[in-house]
Design a protein around this motif. Structure first.
Motif, short mmCIF file in Angstrom:
data_model
loop_
_atom_site.label_atom_id
_atom_site.label_comp_id
_atom_site.label_asym_id
_atom_site.label_seq_id
_atom_site.Cartn_x
_atom_site.Cartn_y
_atom_site.Cartn_z
N GLU A 238 -54.28 -59.59 -56.99
CA GLU A 238 -55.26 -59.00 -56.73
C GLU A 238 -56.68 -59.86 -56.59
O GLU A 238 -57.18 -59.61 -55.46
N ASP A 239 -56.31 -61.19 -57.01
CA ASP A 239 -57.62 -62.20 -56.95
C ASP A 239 -56.88 -63.46 -57.26
O ASP A 239 -56.58 -63.53 -58.60
N PRO A 240 -56.80 -64.52 -56.32
CA PRO A 240 -56.40 -65.54 -56.73
C PRO A 240 -57.17 -66.40 -57.48
O PRO A 240 -56.87 -67.62 -58.10
N GLU A 241 -58.26 -65.94 -57.58
CA GLU A 241 -59.36 -66.85 -58.45
C GLU A 241 -59.39 -66.49 -60.12
O GLU A 241 -60.27 -66.89 -60.73
N LEU A 242 -58.29 -65.71 -60.34
CA LEU A 242 -58.26 -65.22 -61.69
C LEU A 242 -58.32 -66.63 -62.60
O LEU A 242 -57.45 -67.45 -62.35
N GLU A 243 -59.10 -66.20 -63.58
CA GLU A 243 -59.13 -67.19 -64.77
C GLU A 243 -58.48 -66.96 -66.03
O GLU A 243 -58.39 -65.38 -66.15
N VAL A 244 -57.47 -67.57 -66.40
CA VAL A 244 -56.79 -67.31 -67.69
C VAL A 244 -56.95 -68.12 -68.95
O VAL A 244 -57.21 -69.30 -68.78
N HIS A 245 -57.28 -67.24 -69.93
CA HIS A 245 -57.58 -67.96 -71.25
C HIS A 245 -56.52 -67.36 -72.20
O HIS A 245 -56.22 -66.24 -72.35
N ASP A 246 -56.38 -68.44 -73.09
CA ASP A 246 -55.08 -68.28 -74.28
C ASP A 246 -55.79 -68.31 -75.53
O ASP A 246 -56.62 -69.15 -75.67
N VAL A 247 -55.87 -67.35 -76.25
CA VAL A 247 -56.27 -67.24 -77.67
C VAL A 247 -55.15 -66.95 -78.75
O VAL A 247 -54.38 -66.14 -78.56
N ASP A 248 -55.15 -67.85 -79.85
CA ASP A 248 -54.17 -67.88 -81.06
C ASP A 248 -55.03 -66.85 -81.80
O ASP A 248 -55.95 -67.24 -82.69
N ALA A 249 -54.84 -65.48 -82.11
CA ALA A 249 -55.41 -64.99 -83.13
C ALA A 249 -55.31 -65.27 -84.68
O ALA A 249 -56.34 -64.90 -85.40
N GLY A 250 -54.41 -66.07 -84.88
CA GLY A 250 -54.28 -66.63 -86.13
C GLY A 250 -55.02 -67.96 -86.39
O GLY A 250 -55.08 -68.35 -87.63
N GLN A 251 -55.58 -68.42 -85.45
CA GLN A 251 -56.38 -69.71 -85.72
C GLN A 251 -57.92 -69.30 -85.21
O GLN A 251 -58.61 -70.19 -84.75
N TYR A 252 -58.18 -68.21 -85.14
CA TYR A 252 -59.39 -67.63 -84.37
C TYR A 252 -60.75 -67.85 -85.06
O TYR A 252 -60.83 -67.78 -86.38
N SER A 253 -61.57 -68.19 -84.42
CA SER A 253 -62.95 -68.43 -84.87
C SER A 253 -64.05 -67.46 -84.50
O SER A 253 -63.83 -67.17 -83.37
N ASP A 254 -64.93 -67.09 -85.42
CA ASP A 254 -65.88 -66.10 -85.11
C ASP A 254 -66.67 -66.22 -83.70
O ASP A 254 -67.28 -67.30 -83.43
N GLY A 255 -66.72 -65.37 -83.00
CA GLY A 255 -67.41 -65.33 -81.72
C GLY A 255 -66.77 -65.65 -80.57
O GLY A 255 -67.45 -65.73 -79.42
N ALA A 256 -65.59 -66.37 -80.59
CA ALA A 256 -65.00 -66.77 -79.37
C ALA A 256 -64.45 -66.19 -78.34
O ALA A 256 -64.72 -66.08 -77.21
N LEU A 257 -64.17 -64.78 -78.93
CA LEU A 257 -63.82 -63.52 -77.89
C LEU A 257 -65.01 -63.32 -76.97
O LEU A 257 -64.79 -63.28 -75.83
#
Length: 329
Positions: free
Chosen positions: A43-62
């Motif tokens: 759909e869009d080759p400019e897609l940004e991909v971000h990976d998050v570990d919910a078990g090591q998550y810090s407040d506000g990152a999402l």
């Protein structure tokens, strides 16, 4: 009560603002995530991909990751380890669900092994536009359709015997099964046959259902029983073992009534030349009466291993002993 979101298989995944990938089969979950990323990149080759570990998550990152960028590129946020999500992630996820960001795909992976994050899961499952991708371990009877689907993706054909051989050899690990299908498809030409699989994966297939059938048809009672017990000890299920007997003896019954040369009979029966040749060799020591008795015994064993009797392993051993002794007589 809020309407539930659609539940789909991993191969049906499609772009959606919110995707829950739920279930204990990590291999299928990984395939689902790969497919989703590929579809979004189309759909869009400019897609940004971000990976998050919910078990090591810090407040506000999402919120920070999901915030629109200067150039407004679409983004994919892949959240792993939802089963160990921190309180901070659960709180932030609930806030995000109330106001999703346009152009962002949020994928949350949860294996369902605990009820951690239940409030979050309930909220996802009542969010309009969200989808749930079910990735539970496949049951034995789902493995043959899985292999067929894998072969279609690879644009390859395989005989039922080849598919059964692959399933029998790699049923304990879906990732190994998929890799075996891909490897044999890429490294061989033409239709993948049972013989190809047995040759290619000799180390894995030597104590499977097909080896048991071979020993029975050879009239080798001791080898048949030892091979059967080895197969069961390494995880082979009685149901596909009996299915292998049914397949082989159906072939024998078909070939027994066919005339002409091997090639002509193969074309008439929809079989390979070598299958007809081998069947005719096996039929030399098998009278019509013995063949009929064997087919009847296999039908009884099939019912037994599918619930008619309490001990499926005893039922398949009884079948093997019965057929091998008759063949040896």
């Amino acid at each position: 009560m809020a309407a539930s979101i659609p539940k789909i298989g991993w191969e049906q995944i499609s772009p959606a603002p919110l995707v829950l990938v739920f279930g204990k089969e990590s291999y299928l979950a990984g395939r689902a995530l790969q497919r989703l990323r590929a579809l979004l990149l189309l759909e869009d080759p400019e897609l940004e991909v971000h990976d998050v570990d919910a078990g090591q998550y810090s407040d506000g990152a999402l919120e920070l990751i999901a915030s629109p960028s200067l150039f407004d590129e679409p983004r994919l946020i892949r959240v792993e380890n939802g089963v160990k999500a921190t309180d901070a992630f659960i709180a932030d996820a609930l806030r995000y669900l109330a106001a999703p960001v346009d152009g962002t795909t949020l994928v949350i992976r949860h294996d369902g092994s605990t009820v951690r994050g239940k409030k979050m899961l309930d909220a996802i499952r009542s969010t309009p536009g969200a989808i749930e991708v079910v990735c539970q371990p496949l049951k034995r009877d789902e493995l043959v359709p899985f292999v067929r689907a894998e072969l279609r993706l690879l644009e390859r054909d395989a005989t039922p015997g080849a598919i059964a051989a692959l399933v029998d050899a790699f049923a304990s690990d879906i990732a190994e099964l998929a890799n075996a299908v891909r490897q044999v498809a890429q490294d061989t030409d033409g239709t993948v046959t049972e013989q190809v699989v047995r040759t290619y994966y000799a180390g894995r297939v030597e104590t499977t259902a097909f080896a048991v059938v071979d020993a029975v048809i050879a009239g080798d009672v001791a080898r048949a029983l030892v091979t059967l017990r080895q197969a069961i000890a390494t995880g082979a299920d009685p149901v596909p073992i009996v299915a292998a007997f049914a397949m082989r003896y159906r072939q024998l019954a078909k070939v027994s009534g066919a005339g002409g040369g091997d090639g002509q009979a193969a074309r008439q029966l929809g079989m390979q030349d070598w299958q007809v040749r081998n069947a005719r060799r096996d039929l030399r020591g098998l009278s019509d009466a013995l063949l009929c008795d064997a087919i009847e015994a296999i039908a009884h064993a099939d019912a037994a291993v599918k619930g008619a009797e309490r001990d499926p392993q005893h039922a398949v051993e009884r079948l093997v002993r019965q057929l091998a002794i008759r063949q040896a007589a």
